[in-house]
Design a protein around this motif. Structure first.
Motif, PDB file in Angstrom:
ATOM      1  N   VAL A 157       0.823  -1.212   0.000  1.00  0.00           N
ATOM      2  CA  VAL A 157       0.000   0.000   0.000  1.00  0.00           C
ATOM      3  C   VAL A 157       0.856   1.261   0.000  1.00  0.00           C
ATOM      4  O   VAL A 157       0.716   2.118  -0.890  1.00  0.00           O
ATOM      5  CB  VAL A 157      -0.989  -0.014   1.185  1.00  0.00           C
ATOM      6  CG1 VAL A 157      -1.736   1.322   1.264  1.00  0.00           C
ATOM      7  CG2 VAL A 157      -1.974  -1.162   1.040  1.00  0.00           C
ATOM      8  N   PRO A 158       1.774   1.451   0.975  1.00  0.00           N
ATOM      9  CA  PRO A 158       2.633   2.643   0.900  1.00  0.00           C
ATOM     10  C   PRO A 158       3.512   2.661  -0.343  1.00  0.00           C
ATOM     11  O   PRO A 158       3.809   3.724  -0.885  1.00  0.00           O
ATOM     12  CB  PRO A 158       3.473   2.573   2.182  1.00  0.00           C
ATOM     13  CG  PRO A 158       3.405   1.159   2.617  1.00  0.00           C
ATOM     14  CD  PRO A 158       2.060   0.662   2.183  1.00  0.00           C
ATOM     15  N   LEU A 159       3.907   1.479  -0.816  1.00  0.00           N
ATOM     16  CA  LEU A 159       4.717   1.416  -2.030  1.00  0.00           C
ATOM     17  C   LEU A 159       3.940   1.946  -3.223  1.00  0.00           C
ATOM     18  O   LEU A 159       4.455   2.749  -4.014  1.00  0.00           O
ATOM     19  CB  LEU A 159       5.159  -0.023  -2.279  1.00  0.00           C
ATOM     20  CG  LEU A 159       5.918  -0.258  -3.598  1.00  0.00           C
ATOM     21  CD1 LEU A 159       7.290   0.385  -3.534  1.00  0.00           C
ATOM     22  CD2 LEU A 159       6.033  -1.756  -3.887  1.00  0.00           C
ATOM     23  N   THR A 160       2.692   1.511  -3.347  1.00  0.00           N
ATOM     24  CA  THR A 160       1.868   1.964  -4.465  1.00  0.00           C
ATOM     25  C   THR A 160       1.646   3.464  -4.417  1.00  0.00           C
ATOM     26  O   THR A 160       1.743   4.164  -5.439  1.00  0.00           O
ATOM     27  CB  THR A 160       0.512   1.238  -4.450  1.00  0.00           C
ATOM     28  OG1 THR A 160       0.733  -0.175  -4.502  1.00  0.00           O
ATOM     29  CG2 THR A 160      -0.340   1.661  -5.626  1.00  0.00           C
ATOM     30  N   VAL A 161       1.376   3.986  -3.229  1.00  0.00           N
ATOM     31  CA  VAL A 161       1.158   5.426  -3.068  1.00  0.00           C
ATOM     32  C   VAL A 161       2.428   6.198  -3.431  1.00  0.00           C
ATOM     33  O   VAL A 161       2.382   7.219  -4.139  1.00  0.00           O
ATOM     34  CB  VAL A 161       0.723   5.746  -1.627  1.00  0.00           C
ATOM     35  CG1 VAL A 161       0.658   7.257  -1.403  1.00  0.00           C
ATOM     36  CG2 VAL A 161      -0.621   5.115  -1.321  1.00  0.00           C
ATOM     37  N   ALA A 162       3.581   5.700  -2.966  1.00  0.00           N
ATOM     38  CA  ALA A 162       4.839   6.404  -3.223  1.00  0.00           C
ATOM     39  C   ALA A 162       5.206   6.385  -4.705  1.00  0.00           C
ATOM     40  O   ALA A 162       5.649   7.396  -5.261  1.00  0.00           O
ATOM     41  CB  ALA A 162       5.963   5.784  -2.402  1.00  0.00           C
ATOM     42  N   VAL A 163       5.035   5.233  -5.350  1.00  0.00           N
ATOM     43  CA  VAL A 163       5.344   5.148  -6.784  1.00  0.00           C
ATOM     44  C   VAL A 163       4.409   6.049  -7.582  1.00  0.00           C
ATOM     45  O   VAL A 163       4.846   6.777  -8.495  1.00  0.00           O
ATOM     46  CB  VAL A 163       5.250   3.691  -7.274  1.00  0.00           C
ATOM     47  CG1 VAL A 163       5.350   3.627  -8.793  1.00  0.00           C
ATOM     48  CG2 VAL A 163       6.343   2.843  -6.646  1.00  0.00           C
ATOM     49  N   ALA A 164       3.116   6.022  -7.248  1.00  0.00           N
ATOM     50  CA  ALA A 164       2.161   6.874  -7.955  1.00  0.00           C
ATOM     51  C   ALA A 164       2.492   8.350  -7.758  1.00  0.00           C
ATOM     52  O   ALA A 164       2.443   9.144  -8.711  1.00  0.00           O
ATOM     53  CB  ALA A 164       0.741   6.578  -7.462  1.00  0.00           C
ATOM     54  N   GLY A 165       2.855   8.734  -6.536  1.00  0.00           N
ATOM     55  CA  GLY A 165       3.223  10.122  -6.278  1.00  0.00           C
ATOM     56  C   GLY A 165       4.477  10.534  -7.021  1.00  0.00           C
ATOM     57  O   GLY A 165       4.558  11.648  -7.560  1.00  0.00           O
ATOM     58  N   SER A 166       5.467   9.636  -7.091  1.00  0.00           N
ATOM     59  CA  SER A 166       6.711   9.945  -7.799  1.00  0.00           C
ATOM     60  C   SER A 166       6.456  10.141  -9.292  1.00  0.00           C
ATOM     61  O   SER A 166       6.977  11.093  -9.905  1.00  0.00           O
ATOM     62  CB  SER A 166       7.729   8.826  -7.581  1.00  0.00           C
ATOM     63  OG  SER A 166       7.986   8.630  -6.207  1.00  0.00           O
ATOM     64  N   LEU A 167       5.675   9.251  -9.867  1.00  0.00           N
ATOM     65  CA  LEU A 167       5.359   9.389 -11.289  1.00  0.00           C
ATOM     66  C   LEU A 167       4.516  10.636 -11.546  1.00  0.00           C
ATOM     67  O   LEU A 167       4.652  11.279 -12.597  1.00  0.00           O
ATOM     68  CB  LEU A 167       4.625   8.143 -11.776  1.00  0.00           C
ATOM     69  CG  LEU A 167       5.446   6.842 -11.756  1.00  0.00           C
ATOM     70  CD1 LEU A 167       4.589   5.664 -12.197  1.00  0.00           C
ATOM     71  CD2 LEU A 167       6.681   6.957 -12.648  1.00  0.00           C
ATOM     72  N   ALA A 168       3.642  10.992 -10.586  1.00  0.00           N
ATOM     73  CA  ALA A 168       2.849  12.214 -10.736  1.00  0.00           C
ATOM     74  C   ALA A 168       3.744  13.446 -10.712  1.00  0.00           C
ATOM     75  O   ALA A 168       3.537  14.402 -11.476  1.00  0.00           O
ATOM     76  CB  ALA A 168       1.806  12.294  -9.621  1.00  0.00           C
ATOM     77  N   VAL A 169       4.769  13.438  -9.857  1.00  0.00           N
ATOM     78  CA  VAL A 169       5.728  14.550  -9.824  1.00  0.00           C
ATOM     79  C   VAL A 169       6.422  14.686 -11.169  1.00  0.00           C
ATOM     80  O   VAL A 169       6.548  15.792 -11.721  1.00  0.00           O
ATOM     81  CB  VAL A 169       6.768  14.346  -8.695  1.00  0.00           C
ATOM     82  CG1 VAL A 169       7.929  15.320  -8.846  1.00  0.00           C
ATOM     83  CG2 VAL A 169       6.115  14.523  -7.334  1.00  0.00           C
TER      84      VAL A 169
END
Length: 471
Positions: free
Chosen positions: A27-39
């Motif tokens: 769960v935190p991994l998915t959120v972090a990857v999605a946030g990084s790609l959004a940046v």
């Protein structure tokens, strides 16, 4: 222009919240990857121009969203996403705490995003520390880390304290001499030129820590080797990128303040020492990641070498050459670390060079990607991306009239062939009895992207040169 900063910081907060509510590693991994790609996506999409915040009455601003800021934001977003993907085996097996690792990487990404647009001394230093501070914990947060993992984290921490103190002292002297914090006015002395000269030398030396340049380089081998391999990859790519940008910003401001000669002379010393020390010591390394660490010290010398030409002539092409080499290096270094991870057992350390024996035969595709990255770092065909990178450096130095350093760069490049030949030769010795286990798909993705990017830059190196323009 403010959205990349908000998304990066918001990603860190979101990781904390989701980790509390949904205590599953993915769960935190998915959120972090999605946030990084959004940046990365928002940074590439955001319009450039005269976007500025925190501006003084004089018109000088602390943050400017220009081409450099956008490029740095995109790179930090992508590199953070790749580091998170490389961490998947360790997170899945419980060797690293998912919430903490993802939160700390998101915090480091936030510092990198801010750094690209920083235009005053305080913002640069705070952004650098926001990038660096999470890395101390990331180096040690691994149950099966190498025996020297804890000592590597302590070495990293203590050396960083010294480097930050030196940088802050230099910034204080510059501010005392000019009464300014914004760039480039901070380097226009109004009290005494010796103060700002001393401050400039101290700042460049302290910032050299971030790129693992001699003399503040001793932390890199033990820290890289003791850290989880994905974190070592992040240190060698994203953290080094942050240091390069900080050095470029300070040097550019010093040049505009009439201090081109002392800035160029200081960087010439750092570059020469890094080239010689990093290459010669790398020849004696037996551990794979430690060899890449010492190689990274030498690569810092290549990155800083063009800026030494400022002691002879002031040319924007010198800044562009330094940034272009950084882009070439990041692609190849990510491929090298990803390739090592793909050939090693899940969540294992980088091992010794002998562990690579025959893996190029038993795992031909994975071995070929690692070989391609090593050949590129050596600057040999068919991975011409590395050769183009070194030609960029040599051309910049020759055009600037810094012939002695061009000779040093050429000689070190030849000696450096032996550094990368050792692991490359091990890959294609007699095949081992057992084929290495398949790696996680999450490792194959960064490896494939890095290899594809290196291949694209081999055919079209102008892509990196266009991205690395410096105004």
């Amino acid at each position: 222009m403010i959205w990349p900063l908000l998304i990066a910081a918001g990603t860190a907060v979101a990781v904390l919240l989701f980790d509390v509510v949904f205590p599953r590693w993915y769960v935190p991994l998915t959120v972090a990857v999605a946030g990084s790609l959004a940046v990365a996506g928002v940074s590439a999409w955001a319009p450039l121009g005269t976007s500025r915040v925190l501006c003084a009455a004089s018109g000088q601003c602390s943050f400017v969203y220009d081409h450099t800021a956008a490029l740095v934001s995109v790179l930090f977003g992508l590199l953070t996403a790749f580091a998170l993907l490389l961490l998947v085996p360790a997170l899945r097996e419980g060797d690293s705490p998912a919430g903490e690792m993802c939160f700390l990487l998101a915090c480091a990404m936030t510092g990198g995003v801010v750094l690209g647009g920083s235009r005053d001394l305080v913002t640069i230093i705070i952004a650098l520390e926001t990038l660096t501070l999470p890395l101390y914990a990331l180096v040690a947060l691994h149950k099966r880390r190498a025996p020297g993992g804890a000592s590597g984290a302590v070495t990293f921490f203590t050396t960083s304290i010294v480097a930050t103190a030196v940088t802050l002292l230099g910034a204080a002297l510059v501010n005392l001499a000019s009464g300014q914090l914004h760039l480039p006015e901070a380097f226009a002395p109004s009290v005494g030129k010796p103060l700002v000269l001393t401050g400039l030398v101290l700042m460049l030396t302290g910032l050299g820590f971030k790129v693992a340049a001699v003399p503040l380089h001793a932390w890199a081998p033990s820290t890289y080797d003791g850290a989880p391999v994905p974190i070592a990859a992040y240190l060698s790519t994203a953290s080094k990128l942050g240091g390069v940008i900080a050095i470029l910003l300070v040097t550019d401001a010093a040049v505009k303040g009439g201090l081109a000669y002392p800035a160029g002379l200081t960087l010439a010393v750092l570059a020469t020492a890094s080239l010689v020390v990093g290459t010669l010591v790398a020849l004696r390394q037996d551990r794979t990641v430690r060899l890449l660490a010492w190689s990274s010290v030498a690569q810092a010398g290549f990155i800083l070498a063009p800026l030494a030409g400022l002691a002879v002539t002031v040319r924007p092409e010198l800044f562009a050459a330094s940034l272009a080499y950084t882009l070439f290096f990041i692609v190849l270094e990510l491929g090298a670390f990803s390739g090592v991870m793909s050939l090693r057992p899940a969540a294992a350390s980088g091992g010794v060079i002998g562990d690579l024996r025959g893996l190029g035969r038993s795992a031909p595709w994975r071995g070929a990607t690692l070989a391609f990255a090593l050949i590129g770092l050596a600057g040999l065909p068919p991975a011409l991306v590395g050769l183009f990178a070194k030609i960029t450096i040599l051309r910049a130095l020759i055009d600037a009239g810094t012939f002695w350093l061009a000779v040093v760069v050429a000689l070190v490049s030849v000696v450096g062939l032996a550094v990368y030949w050792r692991p490359l030769a091990q890959l294609y010795r007699t095949a081992p009895d057992d084929r290495p286990a398949r790696s996680s798909w999450a490792i194959y993705l960064p490896l494939a992207v890095a290899t594809a990017a290196a291949g694209a830059l081999t055919v079209l190196p102008q892509l990196a040169l266009d991205l690395a323009r410096w105004s």
